[in-house]
Design a protein around this motif. Sequence first.
Motif, PDB file in Angstrom:
ATOM      1  N   LEU A  78       0.846  -1.214   0.000  1.00 19.63           N
ATOM      2  CA  LEU A  78       0.000   0.000   0.000  1.00 19.63           C
ATOM      3  C   LEU A  78       0.877   1.257   0.000  1.00 19.63           C
ATOM      4  O   LEU A  78       0.592   2.223  -0.724  1.00 19.63           O
ATOM      5  N   ASP A  79       1.947   1.229   0.770  1.00 18.71           N
ATOM      6  CA  ASP A  79       2.856   2.388   0.827  1.00 18.71           C
ATOM      7  C   ASP A  79       3.456   2.670  -0.557  1.00 18.71           C
ATOM      8  O   ASP A  79       3.702   3.816  -0.908  1.00 18.71           O
ATOM      9  N   ALA A  80       3.698   1.577  -1.310  1.00 17.50           N
ATOM     10  CA  ALA A  80       4.334   1.734  -2.633  1.00 17.50           C
ATOM     11  C   ALA A  80       3.309   2.042  -3.720  1.00 17.50           C
ATOM     12  O   ALA A  80       3.657   2.085  -4.899  1.00 17.50           O
ATOM     13  N   GLY A  81       2.040   2.196  -3.330  1.00 15.15           N
ATOM     14  CA  GLY A  81       1.017   2.594  -4.306  1.00 15.15           C
ATOM     15  C   GLY A  81       0.246   1.431  -4.905  1.00 15.15           C
ATOM     16  O   GLY A  81      -0.587   1.624  -5.787  1.00 15.15           O
ATOM     17  N   ILE A  82       0.514   0.189  -4.440  1.00 14.40           N
ATOM     18  CA  ILE A  82      -0.279  -0.948  -4.926  1.00 14.40           C
ATOM     19  C   ILE A  82      -1.650  -0.871  -4.267  1.00 14.40           C
ATOM     20  O   ILE A  82      -1.757  -0.776  -3.042  1.00 14.40           O
ATOM     21  N   SER A  83      -2.685  -0.898  -5.091  1.00 13.80           N
ATOM     22  CA  SER A  83      -4.029  -0.800  -4.529  1.00 13.80           C
ATOM     23  C   SER A  83      -4.731  -2.159  -4.510  1.00 13.80           C
ATOM     24  O   SER A  83      -5.466  -2.461  -3.569  1.00 13.80           O
ATOM     25  N   PHE A  84      -4.498  -2.976  -5.497  1.00 16.48           N
ATOM     26  CA  PHE A  84      -5.253  -4.218  -5.659  1.00 16.48           C
ATOM     27  C   PHE A  84      -4.739  -5.297  -4.700  1.00 16.48           C
ATOM     28  O   PHE A  84      -3.595  -5.737  -4.782  1.00 16.48           O
ATOM     29  N   ILE A  85      -5.622  -5.722  -3.800  1.00 13.53           N
ATOM     30  CA  ILE A  85      -5.275  -6.745  -2.808  1.00 13.53           C
ATOM     31  C   ILE A  85      -6.232  -7.910  -3.018  1.00 13.53           C
ATOM     32  O   ILE A  85      -7.447  -7.754  -2.899  1.00 13.53           O
ATOM     33  N   ASN A  86      -5.694  -9.076  -3.313  1.00 13.12           N
ATOM     34  CA  ASN A  86      -6.530 -10.211  -3.722  1.00 13.12           C
ATOM     35  C   ASN A  86      -6.584 -11.309  -2.662  1.00 13.12           C
ATOM     36  O   ASN A  86      -5.556 -11.724  -2.125  1.00 13.12           O
ATOM     37  N   THR A  87      -7.806 -11.771  -2.384  1.00  9.62           N
ATOM     38  CA  THR A  87      -7.971 -12.870  -1.440  1.00  9.62           C
ATOM     39  C   THR A  87      -9.179 -13.716  -1.858  1.00  9.62           C
ATOM     40  O   THR A  87      -9.772 -13.502  -2.913  1.00  9.62           O
ATOM     41  N   ALA A  88      -9.518 -14.697  -1.027  1.00 11.51           N
ATOM     42  CA  ALA A  88     -10.720 -15.510  -1.227  1.00 11.51           C
ATOM     43  C   ALA A  88     -11.197 -15.943   0.152  1.00 11.51           C
ATOM     44  O   ALA A  88     -10.380 -16.127   1.058  1.00 11.51           O
ATOM     45  N   ASP A  89     -12.516 -16.133   0.283  1.00 14.55           N
ATOM     46  CA  ASP A  89     -13.008 -16.503   1.622  1.00 14.55           C
ATOM     47  C   ASP A  89     -12.522 -17.895   2.034  1.00 14.55           C
ATOM     48  O   ASP A  89     -12.465 -18.227   3.205  1.00 14.55           O
ATOM     49  N   PHE A  90     -12.130 -18.709   1.039  1.00 11.42           N
ATOM     50  CA  PHE A  90     -11.699 -20.081   1.350  1.00 11.42           C
ATOM     51  C   PHE A  90     -10.176 -20.199   1.469  1.00 11.42           C
ATOM     52  O   PHE A  90      -9.663 -21.299   1.640  1.00 11.42           O
ATOM     53  N   TYR A  91      -9.436 -19.105   1.369  1.00 12.12           N
ATOM     54  CA  TYR A  91      -7.986 -19.194   1.594  1.00 12.12           C
ATOM     55  C   TYR A  91      -7.764 -19.421   3.087  1.00 12.12           C
ATOM     56  O   TYR A  91      -7.961 -18.511   3.896  1.00 12.12           O
ATOM     57  N   SER A  92      -7.398 -20.647   3.404  1.00 17.64           N
ATOM     58  CA  SER A  92      -7.219 -21.044   4.792  1.00 17.64           C
ATOM     59  C   SER A  92      -8.470 -20.723   5.619  1.00 17.64           C
ATOM     60  O   SER A  92      -8.380 -20.154   6.713  1.00 17.64           O
ATOM     61  N   SER A  93      -9.610 -21.094   5.050  1.00 22.88           N
ATOM     62  CA  SER A  93     -10.912 -21.035   5.748  1.00 22.88           C
ATOM     63  C   SER A  93     -11.192 -19.685   6.407  1.00 22.88           C
ATOM     64  O   SER A  93     -11.628 -19.649   7.558  1.00 22.88           O
ATOM     65  N   GLY A  94     -10.933 -18.610   5.713  1.00 17.87           N
ATOM     66  CA  GLY A  94     -11.233 -17.283   6.260  1.00 17.87           C
ATOM     67  C   GLY A  94     -10.038 -16.623   6.920  1.00 17.87           C
ATOM     68  O   GLY A  94     -10.045 -15.412   7.186  1.00 17.87           O
ATOM     69  N   GLN A 108      -7.479   3.608  -0.021  1.00 18.47           N
ATOM     70  CA  GLN A 108      -6.575   3.396  -1.161  1.00 18.47           C
ATOM     71  C   GLN A 108      -6.664   1.959  -1.680  1.00 18.47           C
ATOM     72  O   GLN A 108      -6.441   1.693  -2.857  1.00 18.47           O
ATOM     73  N   ALA A 109      -7.006   1.036  -0.769  1.00 19.73           N
ATOM     74  CA  ALA A 109      -6.989  -0.385  -1.143  1.00 19.73           C
ATOM     75  C   ALA A 109      -8.209  -0.752  -1.981  1.00 19.73           C
ATOM     76  O   ALA A 109      -9.301  -0.218  -1.786  1.00 19.73           O
ATOM     77  N   TYR A 110      -7.993  -1.654  -2.911  1.00 16.73           N
ATOM     78  CA  TYR A 110      -9.070  -2.191  -3.746  1.00 16.73           C
ATOM     79  C   TYR A 110      -9.099  -3.693  -3.460  1.00 16.73           C
ATOM     80  O   TYR A 110      -8.235  -4.445  -3.900  1.00 16.73           O
ATOM     81  N   ILE A 111     -10.086  -4.095  -2.636  1.00 16.11           N
ATOM     82  CA  ILE A 111     -10.085  -5.465  -2.124  1.00 16.11           C
ATOM     83  C   ILE A 111     -10.899  -6.386  -3.035  1.00 16.11           C
ATOM     84  O   ILE A 111     -12.090  -6.167  -3.259  1.00 16.11           O
ATOM     85  N   SER A 112     -10.227  -7.410  -3.537  1.00 16.56           N
ATOM     86  CA  SER A 112     -10.862  -8.384  -4.422  1.00 16.56           C
ATOM     87  C   SER A 112     -11.037  -9.706  -3.674  1.00 16.56           C
ATOM     88  O   SER A 112     -10.077 -10.235  -3.120  1.00 16.56           O
ATOM     89  N   VAL A 113     -12.268 -10.207  -3.645  1.00 15.05           N
ATOM     90  CA  VAL A 113     -12.546 -11.446  -2.905  1.00 15.05           C
ATOM     91  C   VAL A 113     -13.249 -12.463  -3.812  1.00 15.05           C
ATOM     92  O   VAL A 113     -14.218 -12.131  -4.494  1.00 15.05           O
ATOM     93  N   LYS A 114     -12.753 -13.691  -3.777  1.00 13.04           N
ATOM     94  CA  LYS A 114     -13.442 -14.795  -4.463  1.00 13.04           C
ATOM     95  C   LYS A 114     -14.238 -15.574  -3.414  1.00 13.04           C
ATOM     96  O   LYS A 114     -13.802 -15.707  -2.274  1.00 13.04           O
TER      97      LYS A 114
END
Length: 325
Positions: free
Chosen positions: A40-56, A73-79
């Motif tokens: 985030l400090d370096a300007g990366i906004s896209f943060i990707n995760t999934a609800d099933f990555y290690s069960s939450g 600033q963050a753009y949170i992507s969830v599968k």
Amino acid sequence: MENQTNGMGLSRLGLGCGRMSNATGDADRKESIATIHAALDAGISFINTADFYSSGHNEMLIGEALKGYRREQAYISVKFGGLLAPNGSMYGLDVRPLTVKNYLTYTLKRLNLDYIDLYQPARIDLSIPVEETIGAISDMVKAGYVRHIGLTQVGAETLRKAQAIHPIAMVESEYSLFNRKIEQDILPTARELGIGVVAFGTLAHGLLGGNWSKNKVDVNNTRIPLYFKENIDSNLSLVEALSEIAIEKQVTVSQLALAWMLSKGEDIMPQIGARRVNQLQESMKSLEVKLSDHDIKRIEEAIPEHAIAGGSFPEIHFKNGVIPR
Ligand SMILES: NC(=O)c1ccc[n+]([C@@H]2O[C@H](COP(=O)([O-])OP(=O)(O)OC[C@H]3O[C@@H](n4cnc5c(N)ncnc54)[C@H](OP(=O)(O)O)[C@@H]3O)[C@@H](O)[C@H]2O)c1
């Protein structure tokens, strides 16, 4: 190169957080949170995760990292939709419209957020029209809990059907020098429809990490993805050819591989699968690598598609919630 991409005001690179959690929980909690903050400090906004990555667990980790830290600033992507057994193994998929709202409710709680930026079914179910799943997420957009809708690992036809129901912001697909299939139909279709592309497996799940040599390689080394292990010798020869170009350009193989992908268009956002600050910083240097058309040709010739041995990430299809036999 500017750290901006695809007309959505997002960063040129994204951060894939899946590997910050393992089957039992933390890979290294402190370092993972430091990596998210550094991104985030370096300007990366896209943060990707999934609800099933290690069960939450992965969502809770991100929630902790974002507490009081640059949420806007963050753009949170969830599968969502992957069904997990208590031992962490995935046994099915649930993308029924009825359940979308329920999964989202738990995701928001774990992330400690009141909205997420991109919500996407982890895969589609061949027994459920994609329009129905997208329709249910669209209701959540209208209710203000979701900003945009995405899809992952789908074909061009599915992308078109989904887009007819609600604008699709991004399609997440595997893309690397070791898997260029999306260039055939997903990429042109996404471009035609004005949909951004998020790439995962950009370092071929570790094969393009390049920090080991053929002679020293240990097939039990966790950095070599399972799906390449059987064909490791022939694939490592290709990586070696690439490393010669990397040496000439005075960059690492991973930086060269990411720079190659960045050269493919500003509408493609490569995800960095980093779980340590130093990996993140090393990968971000790919933004500074300049490639000529000649360099790009040489890189592609070093890893010709016909010479790639074995499959990459498994392409799984679900029907009625399970993989058909
Ligand atoms: N949509 C989907 O279906 C899907 C599927 C899979 C993954 N994803 C997302 O994509 C993210 C990344 O996927 P991935 O981890 O499979 O693939 P990846 O990014 O291609 O590869 C990760 C591997 O690269 C290594 N690595 C990371 N940064 C490096 C650097 N700077 N130099 C050298 N090696 C480096 C890591 O090493 P270490 O082992 O040392 O950390 C790890 O082995 C996941 O976290 C997840 O968020 C999405």
